[in-house]
Scaffold this active site. Structure first.
Site, short mmCIF file in Angstrom:
data_model
loop_
_atom_site.label_atom_id
_atom_site.label_comp_id
_atom_site.label_asym_id
_atom_site.label_seq_id
_atom_site.Cartn_x
_atom_site.Cartn_y
_atom_site.Cartn_z
N THR A 208 0.80 -1.23 0.00
CA THR A 208 0.00 0.00 0.00
C THR A 208 0.83 1.28 0.00
OG1 THR A 208 -0.17 -0.08 2.41
CG2 THR A 208 -1.94 -1.11 1.16
N LYS A 209 2.16 1.15 0.00
CA LYS A 209 3.01 2.34 -0.03
C LYS A 209 2.94 3.01 -1.40
CE LYS A 209 4.90 2.30 4.14
NZ LYS A 209 4.27 1.15 4.81
N ASN A 210 3.43 4.25 -1.49
CA ASN A 210 3.42 4.97 -2.77
C ASN A 210 4.15 4.19 -3.86
OD1 ASN A 210 2.52 6.85 -0.84
ND2 ASN A 210 3.28 8.58 -2.05
#
Length: 369
Positions: A184-186
């Site tokens: 879910t990180k950038n």
């Protein structure tokens, strides 16, 4: 339903390219420490403005291995934030050092350099700032403190890849920068993954030894290390995604700007702005004493949101069972009052309009107040 985060949309757009890249890894048959990882480490180092990148198993391992390689251990203290994900202090504890929490600034929820200086003791070995929610900490002040007191400086940039201070990327301000590729990180992978960036050649070599059992060549070990390597499949996928990251972060900033304009005048604390800072809005976090009611209201209309974070680290059971509980009034006041709204790049303008309308209606009509 508008989810808080929707990684499926991003993957659908890149599915063909990613499948081809994974297929090439399968055909080559080298899954650990291969050419994709080597290339990705160089690309990440260039992106972050450092000489080296070292791929590891996770963002947590990145912090832990960076501290280990810098000689942090028993009897040492590491100053960090009480308002972040638990992994930050977890990594410190596993080195044998003691985490020391300094209070935050309430404008942007990052470490307050004045509070950090007050927390420095003869046992302090390092400062570990967190670039929370994609907004850089005050690295100029913290770097100055580290230099003045002879301390190591390690950046927890797990939520902030691509963020900059006066054009200088996070991950290049300290001795080491630590990144997470949690999905879910950038910049997210298809599982766990992490990276350490540094421009120190000796630190670079120590981390490389530590991540692979302390081996300087096959079956020859100069120290006791760990097994923490970013695999070839993750590296191949992340190389594809890295090319799109500037565009994705730009879209996040555009969505954040629209939220700001729409929410102007509402009784909400919005993310702090600074002309010298380029944030990447891993999360768009607003603050209100009515966060629980607003969350419930938005959920009733099919809008995903989440309270980040419901309690500061020193109120966690694991902390209280092991360490004294300090008084950190700012972190304690902020905890539970901050709500993250959807800001992922694939969020459509129409979906954002729905979110905006519901938030405005909540306050205008006094829903749940």
């Amino acid at each position: 339903m508008i989810p808080l985060i929707d990684i499926k949309r991003q993957h659908q757009a890149l599915k063909g390219e990613m499948e081809r890249a994974v297929g090439e890894v399968l055909d080559q048959g080298q899954f650990i420490l291969g050419k994709n990882l080597e290339a990705f480490e160089k690309e990440m180092a260039e992106y972050c403005g450092t000489r080296y990148g070292i791929g590891v198993n996770s963002g947590t391992d990145a912090i832990f291995l960076a501290l280990q390689a810098l000689g942090v251990g028993e009897g040492d203290e590491v100053i960090t934030s009480p308002y972040t994900f638990f992994a930050t202090v977890e990594a410190i504890v596993h080195t044998g050092a003691r985490p020391v929490l300094a209070d935050i600034e309430t404008r942007h929820f990052n470490l307050d350099p004045e509070q950090v200086e007050r927390a420095i003791t003869p046992r302090t070995k390092a400062i570990l700032p967190v670039h929370l929610f994609g907004r850089p900490a005050d690295m100029k002040a913290l770097a100055s403190l580290a230099q003045r007191y002879g301390l190591r400086l390690v950046e927890d940039a797990c939520q902030a890849i691509g963020a900059e201070i006066e054009g200088k990327p996070v991950g290049s301000w300290g001795d080491a920068g630590c990144f997470s590729f949690y999905p879910t990180k950038n910049l997210g992978g298809m599982g766990d993954g992490g990276m350490i960036t540094t421009s120190d050649p000796q630190l670079h070599e120590r981390i490389r030894l530590l991540r692979t059992h302390g081996a300087y060549r096959k079956y020859h070990h100069s120290r006791f290390g760990f097994n923490s390597r970013l695999d070839e499949i993750q590296a191949a996928i992340l190389r594809i995604k890295l090319k799109h990251l500037p565009k994705w972060n730009g879209r996040r900033r555009m969505l954040a700007r629209r939220y700001r304009e729409a929410f102007h005048g509402l009784p909400l604390q919005l993310p702090a702005e600074d002309s010298q800072i380029t944030p990447v809005y891993h999360l768009f976090v607003v603050r209100t004493p009515h966060s629980a009611s607003l969350k419930k209201w938005l959920a009733s209309h099919g809008i995903g949101c989440e309270i980040y974070y419901p309690m500061p680290l020193h109120h966690q059971k694991a902390w209280k069972d092991r360490f004294p509980v300090p008084s950190l009034p700012r972190a304690e006041a902020v905890a539970g009052t901050t709500l993250a709204l959807p800001v992922y790049p694939e969020l459509s303008d129409g979906e954002q309009e729905i979110i905006i309308e519901k938030v405005i209606r909540f306050f205008k009509e006094g829903k749940g107040l």
